[in-house]
Design a protein around this motif. Structure first.
Motif, PDB file in Angstrom:
ATOM      1  N   ALA A 103       1.005  -1.357   0.236  1.00  0.00           N
ATOM      2  CA  ALA A 103       0.018  -0.024  -0.231  1.00  0.00           C
ATOM      3  C   ALA A 103       0.679   1.447  -0.214  1.00  0.00           C
ATOM      4  CB  ALA A 103      -1.126   0.255   0.974  1.00  0.00           C
ATOM      5  N   THR A 104       1.694   1.622   0.821  1.00  0.00           N
ATOM      6  CA  THR A 104       3.008   2.686   0.889  1.00  0.00           C
ATOM      7  C   THR A 104       4.129   1.906   0.722  1.00  0.00           C
ATOM      8  OG1 THR A 104       3.173   2.983   3.273  1.00  0.00           O
ATOM      9  CG2 THR A 104       0.971   3.932   1.689  1.00  0.00           C
ATOM     10  N   ASP A 105       5.495   3.021   0.310  1.00  0.00           N
ATOM     11  CA  ASP A 105       5.937   2.464   0.466  1.00  0.00           C
ATOM     12  C   ASP A 105       7.397   2.263   1.602  1.00  0.00           C
ATOM     13  OD1 ASP A 105       9.014   2.333  -0.195  1.00  0.00           O
ATOM     14  OD2 ASP A 105       8.646   3.269  -2.215  1.00  0.00           O
ATOM     15  N   PRO A 106       7.576   1.030   2.028  1.00  0.00           N
ATOM     16  CA  PRO A 106       8.206   1.040   3.456  1.00  0.00           C
ATOM     17  C   PRO A 106       9.602   1.411   3.600  1.00  0.00           C
ATOM     18  CG  PRO A 106       8.309  -0.652   1.887  1.00  0.00           C
ATOM     19  CD  PRO A 106       7.483  -0.814   1.081  1.00  0.00           C
ATOM     20  N   TYR A 107       9.775   2.049   2.755  1.00  0.00           N
ATOM     21  CA  TYR A 107      11.625   3.069   2.468  1.00  0.00           C
ATOM     22  C   TYR A 107      11.126   4.253   2.043  1.00  0.00           C
ATOM     23  CZ  TYR A 107      13.971  -1.933   3.919  1.00  0.00           C
ATOM     24  OH  TYR A 107      14.316  -2.686   3.655  1.00  0.00           O
ATOM     25  N   GLN A 108      10.214   4.588   2.490  1.00  0.00           N
ATOM     26  CA  GLN A 108       9.784   6.514   2.534  1.00  0.00           C
ATOM     27  C   GLN A 108      10.699   6.821   2.638  1.00  0.00           C
ATOM     28  OE1 GLN A 108       6.453   7.888   3.815  1.00  0.00           O
ATOM     29  NE2 GLN A 108       5.647   5.504   3.865  1.00  0.00           N
ATOM     30  N   PRO A 109      11.023   8.479   3.268  1.00  0.00           N
ATOM     31  CA  PRO A 109      12.611   9.023   3.154  1.00  0.00           C
ATOM     32  C   PRO A 109      12.571   8.706   5.287  1.00  0.00           C
ATOM     33  CG  PRO A 109      11.802  10.407   1.638  1.00  0.00           C
ATOM     34  CD  PRO A 109      10.734   8.741   1.906  1.00  0.00           C
ATOM     35  N   VAL A 110      11.564   8.471   5.688  1.00  0.00           N
ATOM     36  CA  VAL A 110      10.996   8.584   7.159  1.00  0.00           C
ATOM     37  C   VAL A 110      11.097   7.172   8.115  1.00  0.00           C
ATOM     38  CG1 VAL A 110       8.588   7.798   6.933  1.00  0.00           C
ATOM     39  CG2 VAL A 110       9.849   8.526   8.691  1.00  0.00           C
ATOM     40  N   GLU A 111      11.970   6.201   6.867  1.00  0.00           N
ATOM     41  CA  GLU A 111      12.286   4.877   7.574  1.00  0.00           C
ATOM     42  C   GLU A 111      13.763   5.547   7.984  1.00  0.00           C
ATOM     43  OE1 GLU A 111      13.183   0.906   8.469  1.00  0.00           O
ATOM     44  OE2 GLU A 111      10.957   1.959   8.425  1.00  0.00           O
ATOM     45  N   ARG A 136      10.389   1.940  -4.346  1.00  0.00           N
ATOM     46  CA  ARG A 136      10.679   3.043  -5.438  1.00  0.00           C
ATOM     47  C   ARG A 136      11.590   3.502  -5.011  1.00  0.00           C
ATOM     48  NH1 ARG A 136       5.682   3.203  -7.332  1.00  0.00           N
ATOM     49  NH2 ARG A 136       5.740   3.683  -9.840  1.00  0.00           N
ATOM     50  N   SER A 137      12.419   2.721  -3.697  1.00  0.00           N
ATOM     51  CA  SER A 137      13.830   3.985  -2.909  1.00  0.00           C
ATOM     52  C   SER A 137      14.942   2.764  -2.781  1.00  0.00           C
ATOM     53  CB  SER A 137      13.612   4.112  -1.332  1.00  0.00           C
ATOM     54  OG  SER A 137      14.807   4.384  -0.207  1.00  0.00           O
ATOM     55  N   PRO A 138      16.636   3.404  -2.978  1.00  0.00           N
ATOM     56  CA  PRO A 138      17.226   2.705  -3.180  1.00  0.00           C
ATOM     57  C   PRO A 138      17.874   2.791  -1.552  1.00  0.00           C
ATOM     58  CG  PRO A 138      17.571   5.175  -3.575  1.00  0.00           C
ATOM     59  CD  PRO A 138      16.337   4.337  -3.769  1.00  0.00           C
ATOM     60  N   LEU A 139      16.846   3.641  -0.130  1.00  0.00           N
ATOM     61  CA  LEU A 139      17.048   3.370   0.839  1.00  0.00           C
ATOM     62  C   LEU A 139      17.334   1.332   1.599  1.00  0.00           C
ATOM     63  CD1 LEU A 139      17.689   3.975   4.200  1.00  0.00           C
ATOM     64  CD2 LEU A 139      15.452   4.578   3.738  1.00  0.00           C
ATOM     65  N   ILE A 140      16.391   0.851   0.302  1.00  0.00           N
ATOM     66  CA  ILE A 140      16.611  -0.643   0.984  1.00  0.00           C
ATOM     67  C   ILE A 140      17.994  -1.552   0.917  1.00  0.00           C
ATOM     68  CG2 ILE A 140      16.276  -1.375  -1.526  1.00  0.00           C
ATOM     69  CD1 ILE A 140      14.191  -3.454  -0.575  1.00  0.00           C
ATOM     70  N   LEU A 141      18.641  -0.595  -0.251  1.00  0.00           N
ATOM     71  CA  LEU A 141      19.996  -1.274   0.709  1.00  0.00           C
ATOM     72  C   LEU A 141      20.270  -1.079   1.412  1.00  0.00           C
ATOM     73  CD1 LEU A 141      21.318   0.732  -2.831  1.00  0.00           C
ATOM     74  CD2 LEU A 141      21.368  -1.559  -2.942  1.00  0.00           C
ATOM     75  N   ARG A 142      20.632   0.119   2.903  1.00  0.00           N
ATOM     76  CA  ARG A 142      20.659   0.209   3.804  1.00  0.00           C
ATOM     77  C   ARG A 142      20.492  -1.447   4.180  1.00  0.00           C
ATOM     78  NH1 ARG A 142      16.580   2.377   8.489  1.00  0.00           N
ATOM     79  NH2 ARG A 142      15.602   0.138   6.910  1.00  0.00           N
ATOM     80  N   ASP A 143      19.621  -1.805   4.486  1.00  0.00           N
ATOM     81  CA  ASP A 143      19.640  -3.352   5.079  1.00  0.00           C
ATOM     82  C   ASP A 143      20.176  -4.411   4.363  1.00  0.00           C
ATOM     83  OD1 ASP A 143      17.903  -1.878   7.357  1.00  0.00           O
ATOM     84  OD2 ASP A 143      16.046  -1.934   5.305  1.00  0.00           O
ATOM     85  N   LEU A 144      20.524  -4.305   3.075  1.00  0.00           N
ATOM     86  CA  LEU A 144      21.493  -5.751   2.389  1.00  0.00           C
ATOM     87  C   LEU A 144      21.833  -6.329   3.694  1.00  0.00           C
ATOM     88  CD1 LEU A 144      21.832  -6.707  -0.330  1.00  0.00           C
ATOM     89  CD2 LEU A 144      24.180  -5.162  -0.673  1.00  0.00           C
ATOM     90  N   ASP A 145      22.292  -6.377   4.345  1.00  0.00           N
ATOM     91  CA  ASP A 145      23.310  -6.949   5.840  1.00  0.00           C
ATOM     92  C   ASP A 145      22.381  -7.680   6.221  1.00  0.00           C
ATOM     93  OD1 ASP A 145      21.877  -4.929   6.988  1.00  0.00           O
ATOM     94  OD2 ASP A 145      23.344  -5.363   9.212  1.00  0.00           O
TER      95      ASP A 145
END
Length: 329
Positions: A103-111, A136-145
């Motif tokens: 429904a909404t992006d789990p990696y929007q900026p507030v994450e 839609r966000s490359p912030l997901i790379l933060r959780d690559l580990d």
């Protein structure tokens, strides 16, 4: 530009059962309500009325944070595990596939600050739950580990054009295309099965052969494992805001859209034509059109072959309060 308002809430349950047989997953998790990406076409705008809110710019400027989402998820899964005497294989089979970002992006900026999504992923990892993520966000790379140690069936990076102008018009708060493609490549290089979710295809803006072929070629070059496509859907609430945005940026297209969208979906002839074009381009590029079919019963898949081997893993009894599984993170 309106100021962002962030509100917190306490959720009773984080896992939401998906009953529609057409959906390829069993449960959904949405750590937020509202999304700062502000996509004018987002179908989640229609959900705003459920909590007495509007589908207009309030959707991207008033964000609800489910701050206890990870704790509520732990309670839900612990209760389920107890029913199976804490046998993790049985629990996994019972739960099936969980998807974040429906429904909404789990990696929007507030994450970045809240880390609510990461907290939920840590719980899913602990119980070895099969998981997919759409963002839609490359912030997901933060959780690559964390992702590289989980049973991730797929990460679906949403991107419908390489034209930054269209992105800024229709997705004002979303990351630019090259950042998303870099995320696809980085995730793939680290063993996380990742592809492009080309959604939605926008009539007269991103639906040409040139546009689709350019985008899918870029996906292939950035090591995408698959590409899925989805046509624009305009329910009444969403349609009103989308047309408002279209009027601002492409007023000449408004009559064409009104003619094409008599209801929520575009004209059948147009839809069939675009679907055929998308299939043709994928075949030309030898790009798979979908993620692997997953058994809804939770049977072993190829993705699970790289998981740590446990002989009939169980959780210690009684102990829902204690750490129940240990992963070599």
């Amino acid at each position: 530009m309106p100021k962002k308002i962030y509100e917190t809430s306490v959720t009773k349950q984080t896992l939401n059962r998906v009953k529609a047989e057409s959906m390829p997953f069993d449960w959904s998790i949405n750590p937020y309500r509202g999304c700062a990406h502000g996509c004018s076409f987002c179908y989640a705008r229609a959900f705003q009325s459920f909590i007495g809110r509007e589908a207009d710019d309030e959707f991207q400027n008033r964000i609800l944070l489910k701050t206890n989402a990870a704790e509520a998820l732990e309670i839900q899964l612990s209760r389920m595990a107890k029913r199976f005497d804490y046998d993790i294989n049985q629990l996994r089979d019972h739960v099936g596939l969980v998807t974040l970002g429906t429904a909404t992006d789990p990696y929007q900026p507030v994450e970045i600050q809240s880390k609510i999504t990461r907290g939920c992923l840590e719980v899913l990892a602990k119980y070895r739950i099969r998981t997919s993520i759409t963002t839609r966000s490359p912030l997901i790379l933060r959780d690559l580990d964390l992702l590289s140690q989980m049973d991730i069936t797929s990460v679906n990076i949403s991107l419908n054009t390489l034209d930054p102008g269209i992105i800024r018009m229709m997705e004002p708060g979303a990351p630019l295309p090259y950042k998303r493609l870099q995320a696809v490549q980085k995730l793939s290089e680290n063993g996380v099965r990742t592809g492009l979710f080309i959604a939605p295809i926008l009539p007269f803006l991103t639906d040409s052969r040139e546009s689709l072929e350019e985008l899918m070629t870029a996906a292939k070059e950035h090591r995408a494992s698959f590409a899925m496509t989805s046509l624009l859907r305009l329910t009444p609430d969403v349609k009103a805001w989308f047309m408002h945005s279209l009027e601002q940026h492409h007023p000449a297209l408004v009559p064409k859209y009104k003619s094409l969208f008599r209801g929520a979906y575009p004209d059948n002839a147009y839809a069939d034509q675009v679907k055929a074009l998308a299939r043709e381009v994928k075949q030309k590029l030898f790009l798979s059109g979908e993620v692997p079919e997953e058994s809804r019963s939770g049977c072993m898949t190829a993705a699970e072959s790289d998981l740590p081997a446990f002989p009939k893993p169980t959780l210690p009894l009684p102990a829902p309060e204690v750490e129940q599984l240990s992963f070599p993170f």
